[in-house]
Design an enzyme around this catalytic site. Structure first.
Site, mmCIF file in Angstrom:
data_model
loop_
_atom_site.group_PDB
_atom_site.id
_atom_site.type_symbol
_atom_site.label_atom_id
_atom_site.label_comp_id
_atom_site.label_asym_id
_atom_site.label_seq_id
_atom_site.Cartn_x
_atom_site.Cartn_y
_atom_site.Cartn_z
ATOM 1 N N ARG A 1 -49.829 22.169 125.665
ATOM 2 C CA ARG A 1 -49.009 21.327 124.769
ATOM 3 C C ARG A 1 -48.912 19.896 125.521
ATOM 4 O O ARG A 1 -48.919 19.473 126.607
ATOM 5 C CB ARG A 1 -47.699 21.336 124.466
ATOM 6 C CG ARG A 1 -47.651 22.569 123.277
ATOM 7 C CD ARG A 1 -46.253 23.279 123.219
ATOM 8 N NE ARG A 1 -45.690 23.449 124.277
ATOM 9 C CZ ARG A 1 -44.415 23.774 124.486
ATOM 10 N NH1 ARG A 1 -43.574 23.474 123.495
ATOM 11 N NH2 ARG A 1 -43.886 24.215 125.631
ATOM 12 N N LYS B 1 -35.586 17.240 131.399
ATOM 13 C CA LYS B 1 -36.361 18.324 132.139
ATOM 14 C C LYS B 1 -37.509 17.466 132.941
ATOM 15 O O LYS B 1 -37.949 17.843 133.868
ATOM 16 C CB LYS B 1 -37.255 19.236 131.137
ATOM 17 C CG LYS B 1 -36.376 20.212 130.553
ATOM 18 C CD LYS B 1 -37.096 21.149 129.650
ATOM 19 C CE LYS B 1 -37.780 22.108 130.554
ATOM 20 N NZ LYS B 1 -38.417 23.084 129.713
ATOM 21 N N THR C 1 -46.776 25.494 135.002
ATOM 22 C CA THR C 1 -47.106 25.387 136.547
ATOM 23 C C THR C 1 -47.926 26.806 136.804
ATOM 24 O O THR C 1 -49.031 26.888 137.038
ATOM 25 C CB THR C 1 -46.027 25.364 137.562
ATOM 26 O OG1 THR C 1 -45.370 24.199 137.128
ATOM 27 C CG2 THR C 1 -46.672 25.360 138.900
ATOM 28 N N TRP D 1 -46.745 26.900 143.088
ATOM 29 C CA TRP D 1 -46.329 25.382 143.259
ATOM 30 C C TRP D 1 -46.802 25.170 144.582
ATOM 31 O O TRP D 1 -47.051 23.894 144.852
ATOM 32 C CB TRP D 1 -44.966 25.433 142.971
ATOM 33 C CG TRP D 1 -44.276 24.242 142.998
ATOM 34 C CD1 TRP D 1 -43.848 23.083 142.425
ATOM 35 C CD2 TRP D 1 -43.834 23.351 144.351
ATOM 36 N NE1 TRP D 1 -43.312 22.018 142.551
ATOM 37 C CE2 TRP D 1 -43.318 22.136 143.918
ATOM 38 C CE3 TRP D 1 -44.039 23.551 145.601
ATOM 39 C CZ2 TRP D 1 -42.915 20.985 144.784
ATOM 40 C CZ3 TRP D 1 -43.485 22.819 146.657
ATOM 41 C CH2 TRP D 1 -42.845 21.354 146.164
ATOM 42 N N PHE E 1 -40.182 30.996 144.452
ATOM 43 C CA PHE E 1 -39.423 29.832 145.048
ATOM 44 C C PHE E 1 -39.449 30.093 146.394
ATOM 45 O O PHE E 1 -39.367 31.269 147.010
ATOM 46 C CB PHE E 1 -38.391 29.469 144.214
ATOM 47 C CG PHE E 1 -38.438 28.915 142.933
ATOM 48 C CD1 PHE E 1 -38.113 27.644 142.698
ATOM 49 C CD2 PHE E 1 -38.956 29.517 141.794
ATOM 50 C CE1 PHE E 1 -38.463 27.092 141.422
ATOM 51 C CE2 PHE E 1 -39.329 28.857 140.555
ATOM 52 C CZ PHE E 1 -38.847 27.833 140.320
ATOM 53 N N PHE F 1 -40.944 27.706 125.861
ATOM 54 C CA PHE F 1 -39.821 28.528 126.242
ATOM 55 C C PHE F 1 -40.039 29.880 126.451
ATOM 56 O O PHE F 1 -41.132 30.327 126.829
ATOM 57 C CB PHE F 1 -38.453 28.326 125.115
ATOM 58 C CG PHE F 1 -38.011 26.794 125.182
ATOM 59 C CD1 PHE F 1 -37.371 26.371 126.352
ATOM 60 C CD2 PHE F 1 -38.248 26.092 124.282
ATOM 61 C CE1 PHE F 1 -36.855 24.915 126.387
ATOM 62 C CE2 PHE F 1 -37.594 24.627 124.266
ATOM 63 C CZ PHE F 1 -37.055 24.073 125.310
ATOM 64 N N LYS G 1 -43.372 27.650 133.668
ATOM 65 C CA LYS G 1 -44.355 28.255 132.828
ATOM 66 C C LYS G 1 -45.740 27.588 132.620
ATOM 67 O O LYS G 1 -46.883 28.103 133.279
ATOM 68 C CB LYS G 1 -43.877 28.637 131.456
ATOM 69 C CG LYS G 1 -44.735 29.355 130.605
ATOM 70 C CD LYS G 1 -44.139 29.641 129.072
ATOM 71 C CE LYS G 1 -43.743 28.484 128.335
ATOM 72 N NZ LYS G 1 -42.564 27.904 128.626
ATOM 73 N N ALA H 1 -40.658 24.424 120.907
ATOM 74 C CA ALA H 1 -40.403 26.048 120.351
ATOM 75 C C ALA H 1 -39.200 26.266 119.863
ATOM 76 O O ALA H 1 -39.093 27.399 119.477
ATOM 77 C CB ALA H 1 -40.882 26.821 121.675
#
Length: 553
Positions: free
Chosen positions: A92, A103, A71, A407, A379, A299, A69, A271
């Site tokens: 954030r 993560k 990214t 990405w 992806f 999230f 998200k 979140a």
């Protein structure tokens, strides 16, 4: 394959003054933290400009690794700038708990990152440190009051203010303090939360000014006395001292993306246990400096998205012009029942089953009557058949889906998405909040469960029922609700993937956050101090004799 940190280390990075100039800021507006990051001073300059367009990026229910998200948020902003839309990002700050835990870093990925990546993921400008110290100073002052005669008649069994650390440390969830004899304090049970869960973090990110920050700190309920009356920071008389400790942390931090998009990174509430959005000051500052602002909420739309719209928007004074829901083929297959270790394998059947999750997130966001776009974060293993299946599903739900490869290509991989989003911001919308401020607690939680999560009802534990009755007597029951809930499911059961039906949300405890201005409803087994996985991200992070960091991705 080049890693995220290698991409960041090889990137051209501009002096932060040059980045600031893109949005009309001069050196007088900056407090420098080295050559590549700065805080923006709180002055009247940003208050005189018309607000830009606001784009909120949220997501479907994720896999444990997340769905990119941040990214997509960064790549979309870079793409908007590439298409001549003056844009800023508001994000954030990463917490070092997840950075060293499951993560890893939280500055985007691939060619859609914010830099300097290592600095941002680690100590940055010290905001988390300041919040941790302020939080724990308050905890020490509470225990000192107990030790020195207890003039406020605090019931030591009813102290609700916990200590915090920016570390995933399950051993500190429940502890006993004050052992060691009369000079070591009053023995009692206590515990630690992660810094991102501190009410001070929520307050910092919802404050409109330094004086608003102090006023909110005064209202924090830290305990109850022997007559079950609330005890606040104002009663302790230390709001001024705590505000002094946060006088720099309240200022938004300016950095840049790989595409040199000016980026404000400020505040870091999770979140799933807090409101999950960056600071109101950062978002408002960006809106006054740029024509377009892209921001994200943590999230899925059931967590950060809803909280942004129902907790932050009323204070921000600006509703989103467009909402972007990030979806991935792998997350949809995961929600359809495909195992984590096979998500790179094509499976249209599992993908189709998982689309129900996207459907509920779409329904939840569309109810706010703001244009909604689905961004499919591509992806390398995604097939055209899988992507087409998602696009057709979204079209059948009166929305548009656009594939983005941020990405691998950065902003240039999101040109179509940027054009689609920019066009959507021109659509007239009639924003409709989920609930009115005057609605009862019961009405608010029912709307959350039925309209956002897709459930049928909720249950309050005996403890939560007693707390609600007390809150009603104290006049606290009309505040917004921040649901502390698992991020892996629309329900409170992390194993109930997809779009579960006929479920109830089970609220075990209510926590008043008067300074932040909301009630936290703790559901299921949600933890405010996470633990580390079997193989933490810390195990792959290293540094050499030249100071070059590896493994921080």
């Amino acid at each position: 394959m080049t890693t995220d940190i290698e991409i960041a280390q090889q990137a051209e990075i501009w002096p932060i003054q040059k980045v600031a100039e893109k949005v009309g800021l001069s050196e007088d507006d900056l407090e420098m933290y080295g050559p590549y990051k700065a805080k923006i001073t709180l002055n009247e300059k940003q208050k005189k400009q018309e607000l830009g367009k606001l784009i909120l990026v949220t997501a479907i229910s994720p896999t444990p690794a997340g769905e990119g998200k941040s990214t997509v948020t960064i790549g979309l902003a870079d793409a908007l700038n590439l298409t001549d839309h003056q844009t800023m990002v508001a994000l954030r700050e990463p917490s070092m708990g997840p950075v060293m835990g499951m993560k890893g870093g939280a500055t985007g990925g691939g060619y859609s990152q914010v830099i300097p990546m290592a600095d941002i993921n680690l100590h940055f400008t010290g905001d988390f440190h300041a919040l941790t110290i302020a939080n724990n100073t308050l905890a020490a002052l509470i225990d000192n009051s107990l030790q020195k005669g207890n003039p406020l008649q605090i019931d030591s069994r009813k102290i609700i203010w916990k200590r915090v650390l920016d570390v995933n440390d399950r051993a500190l969830r429940h502890i006993t303090i004050g052992l060691g004899g009369p000079t070591s304090g009053v023995p009692r049970e206590d515990g630690f939360d992660i810094t991102a869960a501190s009410e001070l973090m929520a307050i910092l990110t919802l404050s409109t000014s330094l004086m608003d920050l102090k006023a909110r700190i005064k209202r924090i309920v830290v305990a109850y006395d022997i007559n079950n009356k609330p005890v606040t920071v104002d009663d302790l008389g230390v709001a001024g001292a705590l505000t002094v400790m946060l006088k720099d942390a309240i200022k938004p931090n300016l950095v840049q993306s790989l595409g040199h998009t000016p980026t404000l990174i400020h505040g870091g509430p999770f979140a799933n246990i807090a409101q999950g959005t960056n600071s109101l000051l950062a978002t408002k500052t960006a809106l006054r400096l740029a024509d377009y602002v892209v921001t994200e909420a943590g999230f899925g739309s059931d967590l950060g998205g809803e909280k942004f719209l129902d907790v932050k928007v009323p204070l921000l004074g600006k509703t989103p012009d467009t909402i972007v829901i990030v979806a991935t083929v792998r997350a949809l297959k995961y929600n359809g029942g495909q195992s984590l270790d096979t998500l790179t394998q094509p499976n249209l059947e599992m993908l189709e089953a998982g689309l129900a999750n996207l459907g509920q997130h779409l329904k939840a966001m569309q109810r706010y009557q703001t244009p909604v776009i689905v961004a499919i974060n591509r992806f390398t293993d995604d097939t055209e058949a899988e992507l087409d299946l998602i696009k057709n599903f979204v079209q059948n739900h009166q929305a548009q889906a656009v594939v983005a490869d941020v990405w691998g290509q950065g902003g240039s991989g999101a040109i179509e998405l940027a054009q689609t989003v920019a066009a959507a911001t021109e659509t007239e919308s009639a924003f409709k909040p989920l609930y009115a401020s005057e609605d009862t607690f019961e009405e608010k939680i029912e709307k959350l469960v039925t309209e956002i999560y897709g459930g049928v009802d909720y249950e309050l534990s005996d403890q939560a029922q007693k707390q609600l009755q007390q809150f009603k007597q104290l006049g606290w029951d009309k505040m917004p609700i921040v649901m502390a809930k698992t991020q892996y499911s629309l329900s409170d059961n992390p194993k109930a993937l997809g779009a579960p039906k006929n479920f109830k949300i089970h609220v075990c405890e209510l926590v008043p956050k008067l300074g932040a201005g909301f009630i936290v409803a703790l559901t299921g087994s949600i933890l405010t101090m996470p633990g580390l996985p079997k193989l933490p991200a810390a195990n792959r992070i290293d540094i050499d004799e030249n100071g070059v960091i590896t493994g921080l991705d």
